[in-house]
Design a protein around this motif. Structure first.
Motif, PDB file in Angstrom:
ATOM      1  N   GLN A 280      59.808  56.665  -4.687  1.00 14.67           N
ATOM      2  CA  GLN A 280      60.534  57.320  -3.605  1.00 14.67           C
ATOM      3  C   GLN A 280      62.015  57.528  -3.967  1.00 14.67           C
ATOM      4  O   GLN A 280      62.912  57.275  -3.173  1.00 14.67           O
ATOM      5  CB  GLN A 280      60.413  56.506  -2.314  1.00 14.67           C
ATOM      6  N   GLY A 281      62.239  57.991  -5.199  1.00  9.70           N
ATOM      7  CA  GLY A 281      63.583  58.326  -5.630  1.00  9.70           C
ATOM      8  C   GLY A 281      64.426  57.166  -6.110  1.00  9.70           C
ATOM      9  O   GLY A 281      65.570  57.362  -6.533  1.00  9.70           O
ATOM     10  N   GLU A 282      63.888  55.956  -6.072  1.00  8.52           N
ATOM     11  CA  GLU A 282      64.630  54.787  -6.543  1.00  8.52           C
ATOM     12  C   GLU A 282      63.905  54.166  -7.740  1.00  8.52           C
ATOM     13  O   GLU A 282      62.681  54.213  -7.837  1.00  8.52           O
ATOM     14  CB  GLU A 282      64.771  53.744  -5.431  1.00  8.52           C
ATOM     15  N   ILE A 283      64.686  53.567  -8.637  1.00  6.58           N
ATOM     16  CA  ILE A 283      64.101  52.922  -9.808  1.00  6.58           C
ATOM     17  C   ILE A 283      63.532  51.566  -9.403  1.00  6.58           C
ATOM     18  O   ILE A 283      64.260  50.685  -8.936  1.00  6.58           O
ATOM     19  CB  ILE A 283      65.144  52.751 -10.933  1.00  6.58           C
ATOM     20  N   ALA A 284      62.225  51.409  -9.583  1.00  4.97           N
ATOM     21  CA  ALA A 284      61.549  50.166  -9.204  1.00  4.97           C
ATOM     22  C   ALA A 284      61.611  49.125 -10.315  1.00  4.97           C
ATOM     23  O   ALA A 284      61.638  47.924 -10.046  1.00  4.97           O
ATOM     24  CB  ALA A 284      60.091  50.448  -8.835  1.00  4.97           C
ATOM     25  N   MET A 285      61.612  49.588 -11.579  1.00  2.13           N
ATOM     26  CA  MET A 285      61.675  48.660 -12.708  1.00  2.13           C
ATOM     27  C   MET A 285      62.029  49.426 -13.963  1.00  2.13           C
ATOM     28  O   MET A 285      61.606  50.570 -14.152  1.00  2.13           O
ATOM     29  CB  MET A 285      60.335  47.928 -12.899  1.00  2.13           C
TER      30      MET A 285
ATOM     31  N   LYS B 299      53.931  44.913  -6.740  1.00  2.00           N
ATOM     32  CA  LYS B 299      52.595  45.503  -6.625  1.00  2.00           C
ATOM     33  C   LYS B 299      52.625  46.977  -6.976  1.00  2.00           C
ATOM     34  O   LYS B 299      51.688  47.497  -7.586  1.00  2.00           O
ATOM     35  CB  LYS B 299      52.054  45.321  -5.203  1.00  2.00           C
ATOM     36  N   PHE B 300      53.693  47.663  -6.600  1.00  2.00           N
ATOM     37  CA  PHE B 300      53.779  49.096  -6.888  1.00  2.00           C
ATOM     38  C   PHE B 300      53.771  49.356  -8.382  1.00  2.00           C
ATOM     39  O   PHE B 300      53.015  50.204  -8.871  1.00  2.00           O
ATOM     40  CB  PHE B 300      55.033  49.694  -6.262  1.00  2.00           C
ATOM     41  N   VAL B 301      54.607  48.645  -9.129  1.00  2.00           N
ATOM     42  CA  VAL B 301      54.677  48.865 -10.576  1.00  2.00           C
ATOM     43  C   VAL B 301      53.358  48.492 -11.242  1.00  2.00           C
ATOM     44  O   VAL B 301      52.861  49.207 -12.115  1.00  2.00           O
ATOM     45  CB  VAL B 301      55.840  48.052 -11.187  1.00  2.00           C
ATOM     46  N   ALA B 302      52.758  47.384 -10.827  1.00  2.00           N
ATOM     47  CA  ALA B 302      51.480  46.964 -11.407  1.00  2.00           C
ATOM     48  C   ALA B 302      50.399  48.006 -11.185  1.00  2.00           C
ATOM     49  O   ALA B 302      49.598  48.294 -12.071  1.00  2.00           O
ATOM     50  CB  ALA B 302      51.053  45.623 -10.806  1.00  2.00           C
ATOM     51  N   GLY B 303      50.373  48.594  -9.990  1.00  2.00           N
ATOM     52  CA  GLY B 303      49.349  49.578  -9.678  1.00  2.00           C
ATOM     53  C   GLY B 303      49.636  50.949 -10.238  1.00  2.00           C
ATOM     54  O   GLY B 303      48.713  51.741 -10.459  1.00  2.00           O
TER      55      GLY B 303
ATOM     56  N   TRP C  21      47.941  38.408  -6.814  1.00  2.00           N
ATOM     57  CA  TRP C  21      47.676  38.124  -8.226  1.00  2.00           C
ATOM     58  C   TRP C  21      47.093  39.388  -8.840  1.00  2.00           C
ATOM     59  O   TRP C  21      46.073  39.910  -8.372  1.00  2.00           O
ATOM     60  CB  TRP C  21      46.710  36.961  -8.347  1.00  2.00           C
ATOM     61  N   ALA C  22      47.785  39.923  -9.843  1.00  2.00           N
ATOM     62  CA  ALA C  22      47.359  41.168 -10.486  1.00  2.00           C
ATOM     63  C   ALA C  22      46.882  40.875 -11.895  1.00  2.00           C
ATOM     64  O   ALA C  22      47.585  40.220 -12.675  1.00  2.00           O
ATOM     65  CB  ALA C  22      48.526  42.153 -10.529  1.00  2.00           C
ATOM     66  N   ILE C  23      45.693  41.380 -12.238  1.00  2.00           N
ATOM     67  CA  ILE C  23      45.154  41.165 -13.574  1.00  2.00           C
ATOM     68  C   ILE C  23      44.540  42.464 -14.087  1.00  2.00           C
ATOM     69  O   ILE C  23      43.835  43.172 -13.354  1.00  2.00           O
ATOM     70  CB  ILE C  23      44.127  40.008 -13.598  1.00  2.00           C
ATOM     71  N   ARG C  24      44.825  42.782 -15.338  1.00  2.00           N
ATOM     72  CA  ARG C  24      44.304  43.992 -15.958  1.00  2.00           C
ATOM     73  C   ARG C  24      42.816  43.814 -16.286  1.00  2.00           C
ATOM     74  O   ARG C  24      42.372  42.706 -16.624  1.00  2.00           O
ATOM     75  CB  ARG C  24      45.076  44.307 -17.233  1.00  2.00           C
TER      76      ARG C  24
ATOM     77  N   LEU D  62      52.678  38.161  -7.979  1.00  2.09           N
ATOM     78  CA  LEU D  62      53.645  39.069  -7.376  1.00  2.09           C
ATOM     79  C   LEU D  62      53.908  38.664  -5.936  1.00  2.09           C
ATOM     80  O   LEU D  62      52.976  38.394  -5.182  1.00  2.09           O
ATOM     81  CB  LEU D  62      53.119  40.506  -7.441  1.00  2.09           C
ATOM     82  N   THR D  63      55.154  38.664  -5.574  1.00  2.00           N
ATOM     83  CA  THR D  63      55.532  38.280  -4.206  1.00  2.00           C
ATOM     84  C   THR D  63      55.956  39.489  -3.376  1.00  2.00           C
ATOM     85  O   THR D  63      56.176  39.343  -2.167  1.00  2.00           O
ATOM     86  CB  THR D  63      56.675  37.246  -4.239  1.00  2.00           C
ATOM     87  N   VAL D  64      56.126  40.641  -4.017  1.00  2.00           N
ATOM     88  CA  VAL D  64      56.496  41.866  -3.293  1.00  2.00           C
ATOM     89  C   VAL D  64      55.643  43.014  -3.760  1.00  2.00           C
ATOM     90  O   VAL D  64      55.091  42.996  -4.851  1.00  2.00           O
ATOM     91  CB  VAL D  64      57.987  42.222  -3.504  1.00  2.00           C
TER      92      VAL D  64
END
Length: 222
Positions: free
Chosen positions: A68-73, A87-91, A138-141, A220-222
């Motif tokens: 949304q126009g902002e740098i997340a990472m 969660k956004f970057v992981a997904g 918890w995100a796992i590939r 991930l907490t956010v």
């Protein structure tokens, strides 16, 4: 030709907006490495704008993920993929399984997360900045999960989940398994096809166990 015309002026910085979007897959892969060679030879900084994750990962030394126009990472490709900060970057980068859980143990050297979706605890072999009873993800590939017909030993009485193979997608170099867990949650697992025409490969409707290491996923907490 457009790239050659732009480089003829010997710029210090070159902006490439979806440069490979019109190419077919095989030519796009070859051109990615050609762009890297040109950049290294000329020493010009390339800023590449793309929605293609593979196109971003292959030639880049640093990636900025925008939301949304902002740098997340911002980070190296391995950092973005292996250690996402949300969660956004992981997904957004690559395929990922996202599971919700609650912290039941919060120690400096490990964290234990109870997940109703997985039907088992998740043991994380490092400390996490969180509080007891905090809800997190918890995100796992898919490639970080191992499949087996027999139940493996479970260190810490965690990190082993049972499910049924619902679908299999054969992609040549790898196969993608969609696993239905007893909770109704679906996980995706990928395995490399190292054996040609493997007669012992796992098939549809088989009951399987999913195993992962204590540092295979990201908390991930956010």
């Amino acid at each position: 030709m457009a790239l050659a015309r732009a480089l003829a002026k010997r710029p210090k910085l070159l902006l490439l907006d979806e440069p490979l979007g019109a190419l077919d897959k095989k030519l796009r892969e070859e051109t990615q490495f050609e762009l890297v060679k040109i950049q290294e030879t000329l020493g010009v900084t390339f800023i590449v704008v793309t929605h293609d994750q593979e196109e971003a990962m292959s030639p880049a030394t640093r990636i900025g993920v925008m939301n949304q126009g902002e740098i997340a990472m911002i980070g190296e490709p391995t950092d973005i993929y292996e250690f996402p900060n949300s969660k956004f970057v992981a997904g957004f980068i690559g395929s990922v399984n996202m599971v919700e859980g609650v912290v039941t143990e919060d120690e400096p050297g490990h964290v234990r997360i109870r997940s109703a979706e997985l039907g088992c605890d998740i043991y994380v072999g490092h400390g996490v900045d969180c509080a007891p009873d905090q809800i997190l993800w918890w995100a796992i590939r898919p490639e970080k999960v191992q499949l087996s017909r027999e139940k493996p030993d479970a260190p810490f009485e965690a990190n082993v989940t049972k499910g049924m193979v619902e679908e299999i997608g054969y992609l040549g170099d790898m196969s993608v398994y969609q696993i239905l867990l007893e909770s109704g949650k679906r996980l995706r697992v990928t395995q490399t096809n190292t054996v040609r025409g493997n007669p012992d490969s796992i098939t549809r409707d088989e009951e399987v166990y999913l195993t992962r290491g204590d540092s295979s996923g990201s908390v991930l907490t956010v």
